[in-house]
Design a protein around this motif. Structure first.
Motif, PDB file in Angstrom:
ATOM      1  N   GLN A 494       0.827  -1.212   0.000  1.00 49.75           N
ATOM      2  CA  GLN A 494       0.000   0.000   0.000  1.00 49.75           C
ATOM      3  C   GLN A 494       0.860   1.261   0.000  1.00 49.75           C
ATOM      4  O   GLN A 494       0.466   2.291  -0.553  1.00 49.75           O
ATOM      5  N   ILE A 495       2.019   1.181   0.618  1.00 49.67           N
ATOM      6  CA  ILE A 495       2.909   2.350   0.653  1.00 49.67           C
ATOM      7  C   ILE A 495       3.313   2.764  -0.763  1.00 49.67           C
ATOM      8  O   ILE A 495       3.547   3.941  -1.035  1.00 49.67           O
ATOM      9  N   LYS A 496       3.353   1.807  -1.704  1.00 45.88           N
ATOM     10  CA  LYS A 496       3.690   2.128  -3.094  1.00 45.88           C
ATOM     11  C   LYS A 496       2.676   3.098  -3.705  1.00 45.88           C
ATOM     12  O   LYS A 496       2.994   3.826  -4.644  1.00 45.88           O
ATOM     13  N   TYR A 497       1.457   3.081  -3.191  1.00 54.46           N
ATOM     14  CA  TYR A 497       0.384   3.892  -3.768  1.00 54.46           C
ATOM     15  C   TYR A 497       0.115   5.159  -2.955  1.00 54.46           C
ATOM     16  O   TYR A 497      -0.926   5.796  -3.118  1.00 54.46           O
ATOM     17  N   ARG A 498       1.030   5.515  -2.099  1.00 51.45           N
ATOM     18  CA  ARG A 498       0.822   6.696  -1.248  1.00 51.45           C
ATOM     19  C   ARG A 498       0.683   7.949  -2.086  1.00 51.45           C
ATOM     20  O   ARG A 498       1.409   8.165  -3.055  1.00 51.45           O
ATOM     21  N   ASN A 499      -0.261   8.791  -1.652  1.00 52.04           N
ATOM     22  CA  ASN A 499      -0.419  10.135  -2.214  1.00 52.04           C
ATOM     23  C   ASN A 499      -1.150  10.977  -1.164  1.00 52.04           C
ATOM     24  O   ASN A 499      -1.274  10.552  -0.010  1.00 52.04           O
TER      25      ASN A 499
END
Length: 567
Positions: A494-499
């Motif tokens: 999920q950290i890969k999709y942080r915004n």
């Protein structure tokens, strides 16, 4: 000017730009004429809460001259039983026309809805309380304080105004025409006057939401939606408690919001001035900690907060119900949901017929089992194309190419979860007009759910199901991930999709808690606001919230919108 008048004037908003002419005075007197019925205004086309100084002055002076205490302490009469109007109506519903039962005197309190004067010694007063109206028959010949003259009686009745709050005491009675009434044995007693002219209806949405205290009085539907909301919450609570679920309350503020991929609200506490505190976006993590602690059937109904946009179906502050069940799988969760939703639809229809007549019945199919749509399999069929391997490094690029091939605009922050969610909203959700499940979402859309390899599509999917009705999500449910190792992997992904909207992080405390052994658990969540919208036939979330959305609430702090009934 009297001292009471001096006290009242600062609390009112007056406009003195229009002089009080003879015509205006005549109009005012006609308003107080019982022949006009105290309810002559039809709508709020030009409505604000400003009232002519002359009207309020005359109103207050007339009340003062009567010698009444305008705001007395409420002291119930020991010689009469005080009823709520709804209870009174139910208790004496069986009276036949012309019957006056030999029972102790009854007392009713409520707000005047209308006054009709039949003669100089007979008046009919309708009061409403808790949405139920009862007629009071005020016959001077029956009044125990019969020392007043017919002129004084007429003046007393003419002082009554729509919106005033009165106490009435008398005998239950059904008139020869079949109207359940209260035959007054004492003159009505004023409990609190209404110092504004009450409109008959408010129709402008902005005026209504900025003046909800008036809206609920004049729009039965607005008040009945709020009553339905309370009944729905009560029914859900009773349903779960009957199945052995324990109701709990979990923290609203913590160092991490947790439980949902959403932007949280942040605040500060005096005790922890060196750190941010976040308002919860969901109670999920806390509730699963309680399951870890041995509470195997629990639920919570309460507020959540997401610092996101406002539209017709979204508000940053909203109410959810979540329950968690140890040793439960997805089939159990969907079965319980179908029974609950069916019961709520049936119950709402009963309420609309018997208690909430301003609400229409729900024309929603409750045939079980509800149809199911497989997220990946049915999406591929509708698009006539296969999704790329969603675990591969180039999965996001492959899905973006599918958007280009089909002429679909990309969403903002086009991460893989957002892309897949947009495809679902375009192709799958519109198919869910009657109650329909969308199942087996791609793993990246449900990081807290257990996942597995789907035999048909060979994709890694979650053990999740969303119930849609009318094209809108109503329930989200899944089997909870209970492996601390898998949960860590999903947090890291999920950290890969942080915004800005997804501030995902690794919740080390929760991972440590999972190491103590979370039993196989089924989790369930339902947005109460959206559920009430569905069951009440309302398409705006404002209408199911007592004071509207956050924009409305913040605007109220700047001063309510003026409300003037045009003359």
């Amino acid at each position: 000017m009297s001292s009471l008048h001096q006290y009242l004037r600062p609390t009112l908003r007056f406009r003195a730009s229009r002089p009080c002419t003879a015509a205006a005075s005549a109009s005012y007197l006609r308003f107080y004429s019982i022949a006009q019925g105290l309810a002559s205004k039809e709508d709020d086309t030009n409505v604000t809460t400003e009232t002519s100084p002359s009207l309020n002055d005359r109103r207050t002076e007339a009340l003062q001259r009567s010698g009444q205490d305008l705001y007395p302490r409420f002291v119930p009469d020991a010689t009469a039983r005080t009823w709520r109007t709804s209870s009174f109506s139910n208790r004496f519903a069986s009276l036949v026309n012309g019957e006056t039962p030999d029972v102790p005197q009854a007392a009713l309190n409520g707000r005047v809805r209308s006054v009709r004067m039949s003669s100089s010694s007979l008046a009919f007063i309708d009061i409403v309380h808790d949405g139920c109206s009862v007629q009071g028959v005020c016959d001077l010949a029956r009044i125990s304080q019969n020392s007043i003259s017919s002129t004084e009686f007429r003046d007393l009745i003419r002082r009554m105004r729509k919106g005033d709050i009165y106490y009435m005491k008398g005998q239950p009675h059904r008139t020869k025409r079949g109207q359940l009434s209260l035959l007054l044995t004492e003159l009505p007693r004023l409990l609190s006057p209404c110092l504004h002219e009450m409109p008959t209806a408010l129709r402008d949405p902005e005026t209504r939401i900025r003046n909800r205290h008036v809206d609920f009085q004049v729009n039965d539907r607005a008040a009945q939606i709020l009553r339905l909301r309370s009944q729905i919450i009560t029914r859900i609570r009773e349903y779960l408690q009957a199945k052995g679920y324990l109701e709990v309350q979990t923290p609203i503020m913590a160092n991490l919001a947790g439980g949902a991929v959403a932007r949280p609200f942040q605040t500060h506490a005096v005790e922890f001035s060196d750190r941010h505190i976040e308002l919860r976006t969901a109670p999920e993590i806390w509730l699963k900690r309680l399951v870890l602690g041995g509470f195997e059937r629990i639920f919570e109904i309460g507020p959540c907060f997401r610092n996101e946009g406002i539209d017709k179906i979204h508000n940053p502050e909203f109410t959810t119900c979540e329950f968690y069940t140890a040793y439960a799988n997805l089939e159990y969760l969907t079965e319980v949901t179908e029974r609950l939703i069916s019961e709520l639809i049936t119950y709402t229809n009963q309420l609309s017929l018997l208690q909430l007549p301003s609400l229409s019945t729900c024309e929603i199919s409750i045939d079980k089992p509800f149809p199911r749509i497989d997220f990946i399999e049915d999406l591929q069929g509708l698009m006539n194309a296969e999704l790329p391997d969603l675990k591969s490094p180039d999965a996001e690029a492959g899905v973006i190419q599918m958007f280009h091939d089909n002429g679909i605009p990309l969403p903002e922050s086009a991460t893989l979860p957002r892309l897949l969610d947009r495809l679902a909203s375009k192709y799958l959700e519109p198919l869910c007009q009657k109650p329909t499940w969308i199942t087996h979402h791609p793993e990246c859309l449900a990081p807290l759910a257990k996942s597995f390899i789907d035999r048909g599509t060979k994709q890694r999917v979650s053990a999740r199901a969303e119930l849609f009705i009318g094209g809108k999500e109503v329930v989200n449910t899944y089997e909870e991930e209970n492996s601390p190792f898998e949960q860590r992997r999903k947090f890291e992904e999920q950290i890969k999709y942080r915004n800005d909207d997804n501030r995902a992080d690794i919740d080390e405390d929760y991972l440590e808690a999972l190491e103590w052994g979370l039993p196989p658990t089924g989790g369930w969540g339902c947005g109460i606001d959206r559920l009430v919208m569905l069951l009440s036939g309302t398409d705006r979330i404002n209408d199911v919230l007592p004071f509207g959305n956050l924009r409305n609430v913040v605007s109220l702090g700047k001063g309510g919108r003026d409300l003037v009934v045009s003359q």
